[in-house]
Design a protein around this motif. Structure first.
Motif, PDB file in Angstrom:
ATOM      1  N   TYR A  42       7.156  14.817 -20.896  1.00  0.00           N
ATOM      2  CA  TYR A  42       7.653  15.826 -20.782  1.00  0.00           C
ATOM      3  C   TYR A  42       9.391  15.693 -21.795  1.00  0.00           C
ATOM      4  CZ  TYR A  42       9.922  20.296 -22.963  1.00  0.00           C
ATOM      5  OH  TYR A  42      10.296  21.130 -23.088  1.00  0.00           O
ATOM      6  N   SER A  44      10.417  12.546 -23.258  1.00  0.00           N
ATOM      7  CA  SER A  44      10.011  11.026 -23.550  1.00  0.00           C
ATOM      8  C   SER A  44       9.125  11.736 -25.082  1.00  0.00           C
ATOM      9  CB  SER A  44       9.130  10.481 -23.161  1.00  0.00           C
ATOM     10  OG  SER A  44       8.562   9.268 -24.812  1.00  0.00           O
ATOM     11  N   MET A  45       8.198  12.803 -25.027  1.00  0.00           N
ATOM     12  CA  MET A  45       7.369  13.965 -26.142  1.00  0.00           C
ATOM     13  C   MET A  45       8.201  14.582 -26.916  1.00  0.00           C
ATOM     14  SD  MET A  45       4.550  16.417 -25.506  1.00  0.00           S
ATOM     15  CE  MET A  45       5.297  17.339 -24.890  1.00  0.00           C
ATOM     16  N   ARG A  46       8.911  14.871 -26.338  1.00  0.00           N
ATOM     17  CA  ARG A  46      11.064  15.977 -26.716  1.00  0.00           C
ATOM     18  C   ARG A  46      11.228  15.374 -27.845  1.00  0.00           C
ATOM     19  NH1 ARG A  46      14.338  18.594 -22.837  1.00  0.00           N
ATOM     20  NH2 ARG A  46      15.337  19.253 -25.002  1.00  0.00           N
ATOM     21  N   LYS A  47      11.133  13.704 -27.153  1.00  0.00           N
ATOM     22  CA  LYS A  47      12.379  12.763 -28.287  1.00  0.00           C
ATOM     23  C   LYS A  47      12.086  12.499 -29.292  1.00  0.00           C
ATOM     24  CE  LYS A  47      13.702   8.847 -26.905  1.00  0.00           C
ATOM     25  NZ  LYS A  47      13.618   7.767 -26.205  1.00  0.00           N
ATOM     26  N   GLN A  48      10.207  12.187 -29.132  1.00  0.00           N
ATOM     27  CA  GLN A  48       9.398  11.711 -30.558  1.00  0.00           C
ATOM     28  C   GLN A  48       9.813  12.756 -31.227  1.00  0.00           C
ATOM     29  OE1 GLN A  48       8.762   8.840 -30.961  1.00  0.00           O
ATOM     30  NE2 GLN A  48       9.567   7.487 -28.833  1.00  0.00           N
ATOM     31  N   ILE A  49       9.277  13.966 -30.707  1.00  0.00           N
ATOM     32  CA  ILE A  49       8.919  15.032 -31.999  1.00  0.00           C
ATOM     33  C   ILE A  49      10.082  15.538 -32.602  1.00  0.00           C
ATOM     34  CG2 ILE A  49       8.549  17.759 -31.693  1.00  0.00           C
ATOM     35  CD1 ILE A  49       6.721  17.149 -29.793  1.00  0.00           C
ATOM     36  N   ARG A  50      11.665  15.052 -31.917  1.00  0.00           N
ATOM     37  CA  ARG A  50      12.277  15.047 -32.962  1.00  0.00           C
ATOM     38  C   ARG A  50      12.563  14.412 -33.896  1.00  0.00           C
ATOM     39  NH1 ARG A  50      16.818  15.138 -28.094  1.00  0.00           N
ATOM     40  NH2 ARG A  50      15.679  17.210 -27.049  1.00  0.00           N
ATOM     41  N   ARG A  51      12.014  13.074 -33.953  1.00  0.00           N
ATOM     42  CA  ARG A  51      12.142  12.176 -34.326  1.00  0.00           C
ATOM     43  C   ARG A  51      11.192  12.241 -36.040  1.00  0.00           C
ATOM     44  NH1 ARG A  51      12.213   6.794 -31.050  1.00  0.00           N
ATOM     45  NH2 ARG A  51      14.423   6.884 -30.506  1.00  0.00           N
ATOM     46  N   ILE A  52      10.548  13.247 -36.322  1.00  0.00           N
ATOM     47  CA  ILE A  52       9.888  12.833 -37.087  1.00  0.00           C
ATOM     48  C   ILE A  52      10.648  14.343 -37.866  1.00  0.00           C
ATOM     49  CG2 ILE A  52       8.145  14.533 -37.820  1.00  0.00           C
ATOM     50  CD1 ILE A  52       7.067  14.875 -34.971  1.00  0.00           C
ATOM     51  N   ASP A  53      10.221  13.269 -39.079  1.00  0.00           N
ATOM     52  CA  ASP A  53      11.261  14.270 -40.617  1.00  0.00           C
ATOM     53  C   ASP A  53       9.961  14.318 -41.054  1.00  0.00           C
ATOM     54  OD1 ASP A  53      13.015  14.889 -42.160  1.00  0.00           O
ATOM     55  OD2 ASP A  53      12.859  12.864 -43.552  1.00  0.00           O
TER      56      ASP A  53
END
Length: 75
Positions: A42, A44-53
């Motif tokens: 969870y 890790s997924m949050r960290k990756q989703i925050r990177r989406i621009d």
């Protein structure tokens, strides 16, 4: 028939025949391990989703995708 006999060996411990099987501490630690894995996934997924621009001001999907494509091309 061997499968039926093998499954019949595993009883809940109230009978004299078969093995006594209970969840016990092994089941508890398996559940704890699964919860820890879920927490790590969870986060890790949050960290990756925050990177989406993406362009919040764009009105269409094409405009949003255009900005994302320009950003990945280095422009």
């Amino acid at each position: 028939m061997d499968v039926v006999a093998a499954v019949g060996m595993f009883r809940d411990g109230r009978d004299d025949g078969g093995l006594s099987i209970s969840a016990g501490s092994v089941g508890f630690w398996i559940v704890v391990a699964l919860i820890l894995v879920l927490v790590v996934l969870y986060r890790s997924m949050r960290k990756q989703i925050r990177r989406i621009d993406f362009d919040e001001d764009a009105t269409t999907d094409q405009e949003r995708m255009g900005r994302a494509k320009r950003n990945t091309e280095g422009g």
